[in-house]
Design an enzyme around this catalytic site. Structure first.
Site, PDB file in Angstrom:
ATOM      1  N   LYS A 110       2.238  -3.563   6.617  1.00 42.94           N
ATOM      2  CA  LYS A 110       2.600  -3.748   5.198  1.00 42.94           C
ATOM      3  C   LYS A 110       4.126  -3.685   5.025  1.00 42.94           C
ATOM      4  O   LYS A 110       4.710  -4.476   4.277  1.00 42.94           O
ATOM      5  CB  LYS A 110       1.913  -2.689   4.327  1.00 42.94           C
ATOM      6  CG  LYS A 110       0.403  -2.814   4.263  1.00 42.94           C
ATOM      7  CD  LYS A 110      -0.038  -4.045   3.482  1.00 42.94           C
ATOM      8  CE  LYS A 110      -1.530  -4.231   3.483  1.00 42.94           C
ATOM      9  NZ  LYS A 110      -1.975  -5.491   2.894  1.00 42.94           N
ATOM     10  N   TYR A 144      -1.529  -0.071  10.488  1.00 39.78           N
ATOM     11  CA  TYR A 144      -1.834  -0.741   9.214  1.00 39.78           C
ATOM     12  C   TYR A 144      -0.630  -0.648   8.265  1.00 39.78           C
ATOM     13  O   TYR A 144      -0.162  -1.654   7.721  1.00 39.78           O
ATOM     14  CB  TYR A 144      -3.074  -0.104   8.569  1.00 39.78           C
ATOM     15  CG  TYR A 144      -3.269  -0.511   7.122  1.00 39.78           C
ATOM     16  CD1 TYR A 144      -3.746  -1.781   6.799  1.00 39.78           C
ATOM     17  CD2 TYR A 144      -2.949   0.358   6.074  1.00 39.78           C
ATOM     18  CE1 TYR A 144      -3.905  -2.158   5.465  1.00 39.78           C
ATOM     19  CE2 TYR A 144      -3.106  -0.014   4.752  1.00 39.78           C
ATOM     20  CZ  TYR A 144      -3.592  -1.270   4.456  1.00 39.78           C
ATOM     21  OH  TYR A 144      -3.743  -1.651   3.134  1.00 39.78           O
ATOM     22  N   SER A 153       0.822  -1.214   0.000  1.00 38.52           N
ATOM     23  CA  SER A 153       0.000   0.000   0.000  1.00 38.52           C
ATOM     24  C   SER A 153       0.851   1.256   0.000  1.00 38.52           C
ATOM     25  O   SER A 153       1.956   1.274   0.563  1.00 38.52           O
ATOM     26  CB  SER A 153      -0.858  -0.019   1.267  1.00 38.52           C
ATOM     27  OG  SER A 153      -1.518   1.211   1.440  1.00 38.52           O
TER      28      SER A 153
HETATM   29  P1  NAD Z   1     -11.289  -6.226   1.332  1.00 38.92           P
HETATM   30  O1  NAD Z   1     -11.488  -6.096   2.793  1.00 38.92           O
HETATM   31  O2  NAD Z   1     -12.442  -5.954   0.436  1.00 38.92           O
HETATM   32  O3  NAD Z   1     -10.700  -7.657   0.979  1.00 38.92           O
HETATM   33  C1  NAD Z   1      -9.896  -8.405   1.847  1.00 38.92           C
HETATM   34  C2  NAD Z   1     -10.441  -9.810   1.872  1.00 38.92           C
HETATM   35  O4  NAD Z   1      -9.638 -10.621   2.735  1.00 38.92           O
HETATM   36  C3  NAD Z   1     -11.882  -9.886   2.408  1.00 38.92           C
HETATM   37  O5  NAD Z   1     -12.667 -10.655   1.531  1.00 38.92           O
HETATM   38  C4  NAD Z   1     -11.723 -10.569   3.767  1.00 38.92           C
HETATM   39  O6  NAD Z   1     -12.862 -11.346   4.104  1.00 38.92           O
HETATM   40  C5  NAD Z   1     -10.479 -11.409   3.546  1.00 38.92           C
HETATM   41  N1  NAD Z   1      -9.733 -11.722   4.767  1.00 38.92           N
HETATM   42  C6  NAD Z   1      -9.320 -10.859   5.717  1.00 38.92           C
HETATM   43  N2  NAD Z   1      -8.612 -11.486   6.654  1.00 38.92           N
HETATM   44  C7  NAD Z   1      -8.562 -12.789   6.286  1.00 38.92           C
HETATM   45  C8  NAD Z   1      -7.960 -13.943   6.837  1.00 38.92           C
HETATM   46  N3  NAD Z   1      -7.250 -13.879   7.980  1.00 38.92           N
HETATM   47  N4  NAD Z   1      -8.097 -15.123   6.197  1.00 38.92           N
HETATM   48  C9  NAD Z   1      -8.803 -15.198   5.043  1.00 38.92           C
HETATM   49  N5  NAD Z   1      -9.409 -14.145   4.487  1.00 38.92           N
HETATM   50  C10 NAD Z   1      -9.288 -12.938   5.082  1.00 38.92           C
HETATM   51  O7  NAD Z   1     -10.066  -5.270   0.953  1.00 38.92           O
HETATM   52  P2  NAD Z   1      -9.524  -4.843  -0.481  1.00 38.92           P
HETATM   53  O8  NAD Z   1      -9.795  -3.398  -0.658  1.00 38.92           O
HETATM   54  O9  NAD Z   1      -9.956  -5.785  -1.520  1.00 38.92           O
HETATM   55  O10 NAD Z   1      -7.966  -4.980  -0.205  1.00 38.92           O
HETATM   56  C11 NAD Z   1      -7.248  -6.138  -0.544  1.00 38.92           C
HETATM   57  C12 NAD Z   1      -5.799  -5.973  -0.119  1.00 38.92           C
HETATM   58  O11 NAD Z   1      -5.264  -4.806  -0.707  1.00 38.92           O
HETATM   59  C13 NAD Z   1      -5.630  -5.802   1.398  1.00 38.92           C
HETATM   60  O12 NAD Z   1      -4.470  -6.508   1.784  1.00 38.92           O
HETATM   61  C14 NAD Z   1      -5.424  -4.304   1.563  1.00 38.92           C
HETATM   62  O13 NAD Z   1      -4.634  -4.017   2.686  1.00 38.92           O
HETATM   63  C15 NAD Z   1      -4.688  -3.959   0.279  1.00 38.92           C
HETATM   64  N6  NAD Z   1      -4.881  -2.557  -0.128  1.00 38.92           N
HETATM   65  C16 NAD Z   1      -6.137  -2.048  -0.311  1.00 38.92           C
HETATM   66  C17 NAD Z   1      -6.302  -0.723  -0.684  1.00 38.92           C
HETATM   67  C18 NAD Z   1      -7.667  -0.105  -0.865  1.00 38.92           C
HETATM   68  O14 NAD Z   1      -7.770   1.122  -0.911  1.00 38.92           O
HETATM   69  N7  NAD Z   1      -8.727  -0.886  -1.035  1.00 38.92           N
HETATM   70  C19 NAD Z   1      -5.181   0.097  -0.892  1.00 38.92           C
HETATM   71  C20 NAD Z   1      -3.900  -0.463  -0.687  1.00 38.92           C
HETATM   72  C21 NAD Z   1      -3.765  -1.799  -0.313  1.00 38.92           C
HETATM   73  C1  WQD Z   2      -8.926  10.448   0.131  1.00 36.65           C
HETATM   74  C2  WQD Z   2      -9.051  11.948   0.292  1.00 36.65           C
HETATM   75  C3  WQD Z   2      -9.305  12.670   2.568  1.00 36.65           C
HETATM   76  C4  WQD Z   2     -13.244  10.842   3.185  1.00 36.65           C
HETATM   77  C5  WQD Z   2      -6.652   5.319   2.406  1.00 36.65           C
HETATM   78  C6  WQD Z   2      -5.605   4.595   3.204  1.00 36.65           C
HETATM   79  C7  WQD Z   2      -4.577   4.003   2.275  1.00 36.65           C
HETATM   80  C8  WQD Z   2      -5.226   3.117   1.209  1.00 36.65           C
HETATM   81  C9  WQD Z   2      -6.308   3.867   0.494  1.00 36.65           C
HETATM   82  C10 WQD Z   2      -5.270   0.871   2.091  1.00 36.65           C
HETATM   83  C11 WQD Z   2      -8.264  12.510   1.471  1.00 36.65           C
HETATM   84  C12 WQD Z   2     -10.542  12.996   1.765  1.00 36.65           C
HETATM   85  C13 WQD Z   2     -12.041  11.259   2.656  1.00 36.65           C
HETATM   86  C14 WQD Z   2     -14.241  11.814   3.482  1.00 36.65           C
HETATM   87  C15 WQD Z   2     -12.773  13.535   2.663  1.00 36.65           C
HETATM   88  N1  WQD Z   2      -5.858   1.978   1.789  1.00 36.65           N
HETATM   89  N2  WQD Z   2     -11.813  12.582   2.387  1.00 36.65           N
HETATM   90  N3  WQD Z   2     -13.956  13.123   3.192  1.00 36.65           N
HETATM   91  O1  WQD Z   2      -6.691   8.379   3.124  1.00 36.65           O
HETATM   92  O2  WQD Z   2      -5.785   8.623   0.775  1.00 36.65           O
HETATM   93  O3  WQD Z   2      -6.022   6.386   1.731  1.00 36.65           O
HETATM   94  O4  WQD Z   2      -7.235   4.419   1.457  1.00 36.65           O
HETATM   95  O5  WQD Z   2      -4.117   0.557   1.903  1.00 36.65           O
HETATM   96  O6  WQD Z   2      -3.726   3.263   3.062  1.00 36.65           O
HETATM   97  O7  WQD Z   2      -4.997   5.517   4.087  1.00 36.65           O
HETATM   98  O8  WQD Z   2      -8.054   7.611   1.118  1.00 36.65           O
HETATM   99  O9  WQD Z   2     -10.408   7.764   0.437  1.00 36.65           O
HETATM  100  O10 WQD Z   2      -9.833   7.951   2.885  1.00 36.65           O
HETATM  101  O11 WQD Z   2      -9.223   9.819   1.376  1.00 36.65           O
HETATM  102  O12 WQD Z   2     -12.583  14.714   2.423  1.00 36.65           O
HETATM  103  O13 WQD Z   2     -15.346  11.484   3.982  1.00 36.65           O
HETATM  104  O14 WQD Z   2     -10.425  12.263   0.572  1.00 36.65           O
HETATM  105  O15 WQD Z   2      -9.014  13.689   3.470  1.00 36.65           O
HETATM  106  O16 WQD Z   2      -7.787  13.773   1.083  1.00 36.65           O
HETATM  107  P1  WQD Z   2      -6.579   7.858   1.763  1.00 36.65           P
HETATM  108  P2  WQD Z   2      -9.456   8.211   1.482  1.00 36.65           P
END
Ligand code: NAD
Ligand code: WQD
Length: 350
Positions: free
Chosen positions: A164, A160, A136
């Site tokens: 990572k 978090y 991430s």
């Molecule tokens: P999500 O929560 O929709 O998907 C994660 C999935 O993993 C879920 O289906 C959950 O049930 C499953 N899970 C969690 N813990 C588990 C476990 N111990 N055993 C088996 N299954 C388990 O999240 P997502 O948005 O699809 O994210 C997927 C990956 O990408 C995550 O590792 C997240 O940290 C990473 N990521 C997401 C974002 C984002 O903005 N969505 C950004 C950067 C990184």
């Molecule tokens: C985006 C922008 C907020 C909500 C997060 C995690 C990151 C990754 C992606 C997992 C920012 C603004 C938000 C609201 C707002 N996830 N905002 N009102 O914070 O960039 O990233 O999700 O890995 O680790 O930190 O994403 O969508 O929360 O925010 O104004 O109700 O929107 O301040 O500028 P962020 P976000």
């Protein structure tokens, strides 16, 4: 034919990645505990491919937790018994809320770090040594210098993000310790994935009030929330609101397929890649584009800055483009249109 294992494949990014792999005729195994997802998502994936519901043709579902080593071993054994051993893993499973990780760090270390350790031990045992890991942009923390490169300062500001970084470190240790040179590892550092598959059949399905901006905007558009609170209008950015690198979830999904094929077709290596578009969009710009393409109004108020937020986070994505034969193809308009289609068709999720 060998299979690809997608841990957390029922989740938001996982389901879209299933589509990318199935489109290229891979056999996939989805492993998920459904702690944060619904198994219905896979039925929707199958609908996209016009397969009969419950068909087992190219997708196998294994319900369980990655922290359960016996279960994990059985997933590998079952694949061998089906004559389709697991060739590689895309590891999505984990917890992803920055806010919750501050409140309950132990759960985050348990799911994200201990989960990864269990997975890697079992992969090692079954000689499956190719992994694409969901990292991430959260690992970069308050980086002041944008666009962010993979070699930029790693300084997460949440538990978090810490988890990572720790998993990336374990993967690096593993790679360096591997005297046989067999491990192939890609850490994909996602920026801000939004949107949904263009059919509106699959999409993001948060169980709580969303803390991320895009599902919240969709919630306002559907009438579930009255207005969007914009966290700060005094950031040092083009219009004072936070700037992020939003990427269409299908472009992100495709990057996993490209990374996997890159790893399998090249020398064993470990690579870290930023997955974003390289384009910064402010909160106000995102709201305006959403309103324009979806012909709606998103009422908003300016609110205090959110704790832990940063002004800008934009990816330098040149390495991913250069190495992976991949590039993001979809526009912010596509992200807003497709994400809203999913929400309109599924106001309460799956
Ligand atoms: P999500 O929560 O929709 O998907 C994660 C999935 O993993 C879920 O289906 C959950 O049930 C499953 N899970 C969690 N813990 C588990 C476990 N111990 N055993 C088996 N299954 C388990 O999240 P997502 O948005 O699809 O994210 C997927 C990956 O990408 C995550 O590792 C997240 O940290 C990473 N990521 C997401 C974002 C984002 O903005 N969505 C950004 C950067 C990184
Ligand atoms: C985006 C922008 C907020 C909500 C997060 C995690 C990151 C990754 C992606 C997992 C920012 C603004 C938000 C609201 C707002 N996830 N905002 N009102 O914070 O960039 O990233 O999700 O890995 O680790 O930190 O994403 O969508 O929360 O925010 O104004 O109700 O929107 O301040 O500028 P962020 P976000």
């Amino acid at each position: 034919m060998r299979s690809i294992l997608l841990t957390g494949g029922n989740g938001y990014i996982g389901t879209h990645t299933c589509v990318s792999f199935l489109k290229k005729n891979y056999k996939i195994i989805v492993l998920d505990s459904n702690v944060n997802s619904s198994p219905i998502s896979l039925k929707r994936v199958k609908e996209i491919f016009k397969l009969r519901k419950n068909s087992q043709e190219n997708i196998i579902f294994e319900k369980g937790d990655i922290r359960n080593e016996i279960f994990l071993r059985n997933v590998f054994i079952n694949a061998i018994k089906r004559n389709s051993p697991i060739k590689a893993v895309v590891h999505f499973a984990g917890l992803k809320s920055v806010k919750d990780s501050v409140i309950d760090p132990l759960s985050y270390w348990d799911s994200n770090l201990f989960g990864a350790l269990c997975l890697l031990k079992v992969m090692n045992k079954y000689k499956c040594k190719t992994i694409v890991f969901s990292s991430s942009a959260a690992i970069y923390g308050k980086n002041i210098k944008n666009p962010i490169e993979e070699i930029s300062l790693i300084k997460p500001i949440s538990p978090y993000g810490d988890t990572k970084v720790a998993v990336e470190k374990i993967l690096e240790n593993l790679f360096l310790s591997d005297t046989k040179h067999e491990w192939r590892i890609a850490n994909l550092r996602y920026f801000n994935p939004i949107g949904a598959h263009h059919t509106g059949l699959i999409g993001e399905n948060p169980y709580d009030v969303p803390s991320n901006i895009f599902p919240y905007i969709c919630g306002v558009a559907i009438g579930k929330y009255k207005k969007l609170n914009i966290f700060g209008n005094d950031w040092p950015t083009k219009d004072g609101t936070g700037v992020r690198d939003y990427i269409h979830v299908m472009d992100l999904a495709d990057s996993h397929l490209s990374a996997m094929e890159f790893l399998l077709n090249n020398e064993p290596q470990i690579i870290n890649l930023n997955i974003g578009t390289g384009i910064g969009t402010s909160v106000l710009e995102l709201v305006k584009i959403f309103e324009k393409v979806n012909n709606c109004i998103i009422p908003f108020d300016f609110y205090d800055r959110r704790l832990g937020d940063v002004a800008q986070l934009i990816a330098n994505n040149k390495n991913a483009i250069y190495k992976l034969n991949w590039k993001p193809k979809k526009s912010l308009e596509d992200m807003c249109r497709d994400g809203w289609k999913w929400k309109k068709l599924n106001p309460n999720g799956y």
